[in-house]
Every structure is written in C-alpha cells, then in structure tokens.
Write an enzyme that holds these catalytic residues in place. Structure first.
Site, PDB file in Angstrom:
ATOM      1  CE  LYS A 124      -4.458   0.947   0.115  1.00 32.32           C
ATOM      2  NZ  LYS A 124      -5.624   0.166  -0.353  1.00 32.32           N
ATOM      3  CG  ASP A 164      -7.359   3.188  -0.810  1.00 34.97           C
ATOM      4  OD1 ASP A 164      -7.923   2.091  -0.754  1.00 34.97           O
ATOM      5  OD2 ASP A 164      -7.325   3.975   0.164  1.00 34.97           O
TER       6      ASP A 164
END
Ligand code: NDP
Length: 448
Positions: A124, A164
């Site tokens: 991430k 995201d």
C-alpha cells in the site's frame, strides 16, 4: 504461541501506530489456534515476519501549486509481503495518511490478495496530499512528483499500485503517464488505468459490485434475497456509488450516503433518477453530498459531521464504504436496534473491534473488508493478466470472473470460519484462509 506477549512486543516497538496494531491484533487473535497447530511456523518466527513489512519507502514530494508556491508532502510505499506474487495494493491521497494507516492497509492487503486466489502479494502507498480543492494541473504536478520517487521501486513484476481513497482514474492516469516517461516502458505497472491504455472493463465497478456479490453469497446461507432490503451505505466515492448501483439493479433500497462533511438519509430509498444525480454530483462535479440534501429537502435529511448509522431508523443491511474505524460500538448497537442483520464492509477496517464484537455477539452476518471488498484487487489482478497477454476481455467476461472469485472467497470463509453451532465467523474464516496460503509459500521459500 502467546498472543498477548506477541502483541505487547509489537506495541512496544511501534507505539505510535494504532491502526497497524489494531489490524495485526485482529488477525493474530483469529489465527492463533491454527498457527499453534504448525510448530514449524514458530521455529522460523513466521508470524513476526508476516506482520512486519518487507520494506518501507518514505520520501518527500515537492510540487508547485497554481500560485507558484512550492508545497511539500510526505510520500510512502509499504511493500508488505511478496511470498505469493508481486507486491500489489492501492495508493491513497488523503490528509490523514500516515505510516500507521498505510502499514495496516498493506498488512490487510496481503491477506485479501491471498484470498482472491490470484498471484499477488500485499502493499500500500500514498501521501498526506489532499486532492480536495486542488486544480487538475495541481493534481497532475503532484502525481508526477510522487511518481518521480516511486518509479524506482515499482514495476510489472515488482510492485503494481492502483487507486484508493483520493486516487481514481484521473490520478492513476497521471501517475502512469509519468511512470511511462521515466522508464520508457509501456507495461501494466498500474491498475485502474483508462480503457484506452490497458485498463480493464469493470475495474471501476469491481469493489462495489464485488461487495454486493459477497453479500448475496452470505444472504444465501440464510435463504434471504437482497430484493426490497433496506441498505445503509456510508461514503459516496468509488466503492459506495458502485455498491449502490448494483443494489438498485437488484431491487434493494439504498437509504444513506455520506462524505467527510456529513451524511444523508433517504428513508424511502433513493430512486434510480436520484442515484444518477448523486453519481454525477460526486463524479463529474466533485461536489458534496450536502448539495443533494439542499436540493431535495422533501425526501432526505442531512446530518452534518455525522455518520449515517445512528440516523437510519429501519435498516436490514449496512455496507460501510468510506474509511477505517467509521463504525464504532455505539453505531453497531444502533444498527442492531434498527433491525440490521447483515454487514458487508466495502471500506478497509471500517468497524472498530467493539463494533465487530457486537455484530458477532448478535450472530448477524458480518463480513470483514478483506473478504467483502476483495473484488477491486481481483479485477486489478485480471487487468494485470490482460496486460500481460495484450488482450482485452469483455465486460461480461470480467464480471463473471468477479462473481466466481467472490463466491470462492465466500466458500473459503465458510470452510475455515464455521463454528460448532453453524455460525460462520467470517473474520476467522478470511484470516485463516488468507494466512495459510501465504504461510505455506513463506515456509517453502526459506528465511528471506
Ligand atoms: P473515494 O476517495 O472514491 O471515496 C471515499 C469516500 O469516503 C468519500 O465519500 C469520502 O468523502 C469518504 N471519506 C474518506 N475519508 C473519510 C473520513 N476520514 N471520514 C469520513 N468520510 C471519509 O475512495 P474509495 O471509494 O475508493 O475507497 C473507500 C474505502 O474503500 C476505503 O476504505 C478504501 O481503502 C476501500 N477500498 C477501495 C477499493 C477501490 O477499489 N477503490 C478497493 C478495496 C477497498 P470526501 O469526498 O469528503 O473525502
């Protein structure tokens, strides 16, 4: 293994990372029994290696705003684990981003990607840059500056970022453009790309649609149809909107949305026409959800700075789709009192541990994000496969594969999460299934 000691040790080493510790504690608690069944795991300290990221890149991102001022943000990429495939996970741009949040997301992503059955490790990244209120050119310059640092660490077989919170098609396009320029290569290094340059059909829809498919699988275990059910949704971004779109197409009633300024509740359920208005408001005009309430005071109530959960008076299903820890113990009790019998998480870790305990105590259907929202990364995996083959699959083909993957994830949760009384603990099921595959791969590859 002593779970308490293990968590205490991590807590003393990473005292300022509450979200990361929260995510680790949930997983470690639920896999402790299965971990103890394999003494070989502990001999190579596998759990600690699985909880601590492989590596983390931290960098300054300097960019020039429209007034000619130089602005500085922090940039990060957490490469958590690549035992089963290249690192894979989204990029978040939001003022709240810090290392704790990205470490929790990368950790969760590792288990989620394992559940998809596709060959993807977990990662991430992101920045504390907020796209809100920025011009297109500012966003482009920021994305370019961000990738100027990041490009060294990513690649089609190394690490493949996606979107995201705060990162959608526009941002991925700008990042991909700069990555291509820096590397002089056209590869599938980002997913969520535009359809004209390697993106997959159904990728924008995949997380929301996938969550509804997962929900349908859960409801089927109790012979319940989603039609006519009253569904409370939070958020009004990518995940929330496509969740609502799919629910409406199945005849469910969508009764709420939110953004970081507040929530709307539409007790009678939004119509298709109203949904399209909200969709355009959020995607074309990047407006606020309060604008819809101002225009439709007859059908809808607005609750500034509030989440929707305590304001939905009659509700069957909740699908939190905004951000982490957005549904606490009080919210859970309010939902249960309003009749809620299923929760399927679109966001990552939206329910606090107390809320999860309430849902499980009430024996309602409860699916954690790492299972229910895995549709997004699944179609990202399908995008990587299409890019590698230089092929483009039809929407129907991708959607069918997405349905199959969500059904398969559900089956894994049931296999590993069914209690003696028949109740399915989806948290334990998802964590155990995700863990075992990664653990086996780590064992086979030695201490690396
Ligand atoms: P978007 O940026 O498209 O939308 C996020 C939504 O949540 C917006 O309505 C935003 O409001 C709201 N929101 C964000 N932060 C907060 C906050 N701190 N408090 C209250 N509301 C907030 O993001 P996505 O829809 O892509 O992501 C939503 C969730 O789903 C995240 O948890 C993400 O990690 C998860 N997820 C996303 C996937 C994807 O494919 N996009 C895949 C799997 C999970 P505002 O506009 O005011 O900021």
């Amino acid at each position: 293994m002593d779970v308490k000691l293990f968590i205490e040790d991590l807590r003393s080493r990473f005292p300022n990372e509450p979200e990361y510790l929260q995510a680790v504690e949930e997983v470690v608690n639920s896999i402790a029994d299965v971990y103890s069944q394999y003494p070989a795991f502990d001999r190579v300290n596998l759990l600690e290696r699985l909880c601590i990221p492989d590596r983390i890149y931290t960098f300054r991102v300097s960019w020039v705003d429209d007034n000619g001022r130089v602005r500085n943000n922090m940039g990060y990429r957490v490469q958590h684990n690549n035992a089963i495939g290249p690192y894979k996970g989204g990029i978040r741009f939001h003022s709240s981003v810090n290392l704790s949040i990205l470490k929790f997301l990368a950790f969760e992503q590792t288990f989620k990607n394992s559940l998809t059955t596709l060959a993807m490790g977990g990662a991430k990244g992101g920045s504390d840059f907020s796209p809100r209120g920025k011009s297109d050119m500012e966003i482009m310059r920021f994305c370019q500056a961000f990738v100027n640092e990041l490009y060294r660490h990513i690649g089609p077989d190394t690490d493949v970022p996606a979107g995201d919170i705060g990162v959608g098609g526009r941002e991925v396009g700008y990042m991909f453009g700069w990555y291509k320029k820096m590397t002089r290569e056209f590869t599938g290094t980002f997913t969520g790309k535009g359809l004209d340059f390697g993106g997959s059909l159904i990728r924008p829809e995949a997380t929301g649609y996938g969550n509804v498919y997962f929900l349908q699988n859960m409801l089927a275990t109790r012979d319940i149809d989603v039609k006519d059910k009253r569904v409370a949704i939070s958020g009004s971004g990518n995940v929330a909107l496509y969740t609502a779109e799919k629910l409406l197409s199945l005849g469910a009633k969508v009764i709420s949305f939110s953004d970081s300024d507040g929530s709307i509740v539409v007790p009678e359920g939004i119509t298709q026409e109203q949904f399209e208005e909200i969709f355009d408001l959020k995607t074309l005009y990047r407006g606020r959800i309060s604008e819809f309430a101002e225009k439709h005071p007859d059908v809808c109530k607005y609750f500034p700075r509030e989440r929707p959960w305590k304001h939905v008076e009659k509700v069957d299903i909740a699908m939190p789709s905004a951000t982490q820890n957005e549904l606490d113990g009080d919210d859970a009790r309010a939902l249960l009192a309003a009749g809620c019998f299923a929760v399927s998480e679109g966001a990552n870790m939206p329910s606090t541990p107390e809320a999860i305990a309430e849902f499980q105590k009430a024996r309602i259907l409860y699916a954690p994000g790492k299972a229910a929202n895995a549709g997004g990364v699944s179609v990202s995996g399908l995008e990587m496969a299409q890019n590698a083959q230089m092929m483009h699959w039809t929407a129907e083909e991708v959607d069918n594969r997405l349905r199959d993957i969500m059904a398969d994830i559900h089956t894994q949760c049931v296999k590993y999460g069914t209690d003696e009384d028949g109740y399915v603990n989806y948290v334990r099921g998802a964590n155990t299934a995700g863990f075992l595959k990664v653990a086996r791969a780590m064992m086979a590859q030695g201490v690396v």
